[in-house]
Design a protein around this motif. Structure first.
Motif, PDB file in Angstrom:
ATOM      1  N   ALA A  34       0.824  -1.210   0.000  1.00  0.00           N
ATOM      2  CA  ALA A  34       0.000   0.000   0.000  1.00  0.00           C
ATOM      3  C   ALA A  34       0.856   1.258   0.000  1.00  0.00           C
ATOM      4  O   ALA A  34       0.463   2.285  -0.566  1.00  0.00           O
ATOM      5  CB  ALA A  34      -0.925  -0.013   1.206  1.00  0.00           C
ATOM      6  N   ARG A  70      -2.460   3.117  -9.538  1.00  0.00           N
ATOM      7  CA  ARG A  70      -3.914   3.286  -9.441  1.00  0.00           C
ATOM      8  C   ARG A  70      -4.562   3.252 -10.818  1.00  0.00           C
ATOM      9  O   ARG A  70      -5.645   2.688 -10.989  1.00  0.00           O
ATOM     10  CB  ARG A  70      -4.243   4.599  -8.725  1.00  0.00           C
ATOM     11  CG  ARG A  70      -3.976   4.568  -7.221  1.00  0.00           C
ATOM     12  CD  ARG A  70      -4.534   5.812  -6.538  1.00  0.00           C
ATOM     13  NE  ARG A  70      -3.817   7.019  -6.957  1.00  0.00           N
ATOM     14  CZ  ARG A  70      -2.728   7.479  -6.383  1.00  0.00           C
ATOM     15  NH1 ARG A  70      -2.196   6.838  -5.336  1.00  0.00           N
ATOM     16  NH2 ARG A  70      -2.139   8.586  -6.796  1.00  0.00           N
ATOM     17  N   GLU A 108      -2.857  -3.904   2.450  1.00  0.00           N
ATOM     18  CA  GLU A 108      -2.687  -3.271   3.747  1.00  0.00           C
ATOM     19  C   GLU A 108      -2.829  -4.319   4.841  1.00  0.00           C
ATOM     20  O   GLU A 108      -3.451  -5.359   4.647  1.00  0.00           O
ATOM     21  CB  GLU A 108      -3.738  -2.170   3.935  1.00  0.00           C
ATOM     22  CG  GLU A 108      -3.714  -1.101   2.841  1.00  0.00           C
ATOM     23  CD  GLU A 108      -4.812  -0.071   3.039  1.00  0.00           C
ATOM     24  OE1 GLU A 108      -4.953   0.419   4.176  1.00  0.00           O
ATOM     25  OE2 GLU A 108      -5.517   0.221   2.069  1.00  0.00           O
ATOM     26  N   ALA A 117      -9.564  -3.349   7.930  1.00  0.00           N
ATOM     27  CA  ALA A 117     -10.263  -2.505   6.956  1.00  0.00           C
ATOM     28  C   ALA A 117      -9.496  -2.481   5.645  1.00  0.00           C
ATOM     29  O   ALA A 117     -10.088  -2.528   4.555  1.00  0.00           O
ATOM     30  CB  ALA A 117     -10.419  -1.088   7.510  1.00  0.00           C
ATOM     31  N   GLY A 118      -8.169  -2.419   5.728  1.00  0.00           N
ATOM     32  CA  GLY A 118      -7.341  -2.419   4.526  1.00  0.00           C
ATOM     33  C   GLY A 118      -7.458  -3.720   3.765  1.00  0.00           C
ATOM     34  O   GLY A 118      -7.495  -3.744   2.528  1.00  0.00           O
ATOM     35  N   ASN A 162     -10.042  -5.638   3.666  1.00  0.00           N
ATOM     36  CA  ASN A 162     -11.339  -5.618   2.982  1.00  0.00           C
ATOM     37  C   ASN A 162     -11.280  -4.771   1.712  1.00  0.00           C
ATOM     38  O   ASN A 162     -11.865  -5.131   0.684  1.00  0.00           O
ATOM     39  CB  ASN A 162     -12.417  -5.083   3.925  1.00  0.00           C
ATOM     40  CG  ASN A 162     -12.758  -6.049   5.029  1.00  0.00           C
ATOM     41  OD1 ASN A 162     -12.610  -7.256   4.864  1.00  0.00           O
ATOM     42  ND2 ASN A 162     -13.201  -5.528   6.172  1.00  0.00           N
ATOM     43  N   ARG A 163     -10.567  -3.644   1.768  1.00  0.00           N
ATOM     44  CA  ARG A 163     -10.408  -2.809   0.573  1.00  0.00           C
ATOM     45  C   ARG A 163      -9.617  -3.550  -0.499  1.00  0.00           C
ATOM     46  O   ARG A 163      -9.925  -3.453  -1.695  1.00  0.00           O
ATOM     47  CB  ARG A 163      -9.722  -1.491   0.932  1.00  0.00           C
ATOM     48  CG  ARG A 163     -10.614  -0.516   1.696  1.00  0.00           C
ATOM     49  CD  ARG A 163      -9.997   0.875   1.739  1.00  0.00           C
ATOM     50  NE  ARG A 163      -8.759   0.879   2.527  1.00  0.00           N
ATOM     51  CZ  ARG A 163      -8.707   1.138   3.825  1.00  0.00           C
ATOM     52  NH1 ARG A 163      -9.813   1.378   4.499  1.00  0.00           N
ATOM     53  NH2 ARG A 163      -7.545   1.154   4.449  1.00  0.00           N
ATOM     54  N   SER A 164      -8.598  -4.295  -0.078  1.00  0.00           N
ATOM     55  CA  SER A 164      -7.801  -5.070  -1.028  1.00  0.00           C
ATOM     56  C   SER A 164      -8.654  -6.133  -1.713  1.00  0.00           C
ATOM     57  O   SER A 164      -8.567  -6.336  -2.928  1.00  0.00           O
ATOM     58  CB  SER A 164      -6.615  -5.739  -0.312  1.00  0.00           C
ATOM     59  OG  SER A 164      -5.740  -4.783   0.229  1.00  0.00           O
ATOM     60  N   GLU A 179     -11.879  -6.042  -2.153  1.00  0.00           N
ATOM     61  CA  GLU A 179     -12.813  -5.391  -3.064  1.00  0.00           C
ATOM     62  C   GLU A 179     -12.116  -4.980  -4.362  1.00  0.00           C
ATOM     63  O   GLU A 179     -12.670  -5.123  -5.451  1.00  0.00           O
ATOM     64  CB  GLU A 179     -13.446  -4.177  -2.387  1.00  0.00           C
ATOM     65  CG  GLU A 179     -14.541  -3.523  -3.210  1.00  0.00           C
ATOM     66  CD  GLU A 179     -15.659  -4.475  -3.582  1.00  0.00           C
ATOM     67  OE1 GLU A 179     -16.216  -4.323  -4.691  1.00  0.00           O
ATOM     68  OE2 GLU A 179     -15.976  -5.384  -2.780  1.00  0.00           O
ATOM     69  N   ALA A 180     -10.876  -4.463  -4.253  1.00  0.00           N
ATOM     70  CA  ALA A 180     -10.115  -4.086  -5.447  1.00  0.00           C
ATOM     71  C   ALA A 180      -9.826  -5.313  -6.304  1.00  0.00           C
ATOM     72  O   ALA A 180      -9.884  -5.257  -7.541  1.00  0.00           O
ATOM     73  CB  ALA A 180      -8.814  -3.396  -5.045  1.00  0.00           C
ATOM     74  N   GLU A 204     -12.966  -6.315  -8.177  1.00  0.00           N
ATOM     75  CA  GLU A 204     -13.228  -5.439  -9.315  1.00  0.00           C
ATOM     76  C   GLU A 204     -12.353  -5.817 -10.509  1.00  0.00           C
ATOM     77  O   GLU A 204     -12.822  -5.852 -11.654  1.00  0.00           O
ATOM     78  CB  GLU A 204     -12.983  -3.986  -8.915  1.00  0.00           C
ATOM     79  CG  GLU A 204     -14.014  -3.419  -7.954  1.00  0.00           C
ATOM     80  CD  GLU A 204     -13.698  -1.991  -7.558  1.00  0.00           C
ATOM     81  OE1 GLU A 204     -12.742  -1.410  -8.131  1.00  0.00           O
ATOM     82  OE2 GLU A 204     -14.390  -1.450  -6.673  1.00  0.00           O
TER      83      GLU A 204
END
Length: 262
Positions: free
Chosen positions: A74, A87, A95, A99-100, A102-104, A106-107, A110
């Motif tokens: 990150a 990006r 991360e 929370a990080g 979970n963002r990973s 989701e990315a 996608e």
């Protein structure tokens, strides 16, 4: 869905100079391209023997029309210019916080939905095996596969370590090296799909993935793999980071990479 216009434009720009460099540095002996799933995102799991492996794997996938997406620290996304590029081409930040994570995830979802290839090294880092066979793995690739249903494509690659040996300080350009890549059939994880994501399930699925990679690498190398997979914990080795006492640091690639702690 698919890659955004900006992402494809950036990939094209990067390929304009990366591909000629890689073609100049290494010959190509690539097999199994036809086994890459068509029209869907995929999780690509290669073996990991040297720091330039991502460039080799990215080159291979891009040439097959698969946009490569790697998991990257990150902190790299905060570096000027580098972060913007990462990006733009939808690389996946990793991360350590919940929370990080979970963002990973989701990315990664996608990128898979866009039909790209998420490249995950199941070993988590360069192999510690002194003979450079795949070592005991981590469960990230298996977890993502079981959570998303994306196919897992095993890949073995060999030869990049001759151009840039593991932990080396320079490239060995002569004689010209050859990039050898072999893709296998998607790993059958169907028996784990409906099982709870326990450590036992994830370890078993990870072993299944590593077995497929090891089998492909044995075919590429024309050698028998070890009967037991190398486990850094059993050898009192740190799993991550460079070991100061590495015997193979910047060693001439004509010499065998054996002995010592990698």
């Amino acid at each position: 869905m698919g890659e955004s216009r900006d992402s494809r434009a950036m990939f094209t720009f990067l390929a304009l100079w990366v591909r000629p460099v890689m073609n100049g540095l290494m010959g190509k002996e690539w097999h199994g391209q036809e086994k890459l799933p068509v029209g869907t995102g995929m999780i690509v799991c290669p073996n990991h023997v040297t720091e330039i492996d991502p460039v080799v794997v990215g080159h291979f996938l891009y040439n097959q029309g698969v946009m490569p997406h790697f998991l990257a620290k990150a902190s790299l996304f905060k570096v000027p210019v580098v972060g913007w590029i990462l990006r733009t081409i939808k690389q996946v930040p990793v991360e350590r916080t919940s929370a990080g994570a979970n963002r990973s995830l989701e990315a990664a979802r996608e990128a898979l939905a866009d039909g790209g290839g998420i490249i995950i090294y199941p070993e988590g880092t360069l192999t510690r095996d002194p003979d450079m066979w795949p070592m005991k793995g981590r469960t990230g690739a298996a977890r993502l596969a079981l959570q998303t249903g994306a196919p897992v494509v095993p890949m073995a690659q060999w030869g990049a370590h001759e151009l840039f040996p593991r932990y080396a300080k320079r490239f060995y350009l002569f004689p010209r090296k050859r990039s050898r890549v072999l893709v296998g059939d998607p790993v059958d994880l169907s028996e784990f799909r409906d099982a709870p994501l326990t450590r036992t399930t994830l370890d078993a699925a990870t072993d299944r993935i590593l077995d497929a990679i090891t089998e492909l690498l044995a075919e590429l190398r024309g050698e028998e793999p070890p009967a037991e997979r190398w486990d850094p914990a059993d050898k009192q080795q740190k799993r991550m980071g460079r070991n100061v006492g590495a015997q193979d640091d910047d060693k001439n690639p004509g010499e065998p990479l054996t002995g010592g702690e990698p």
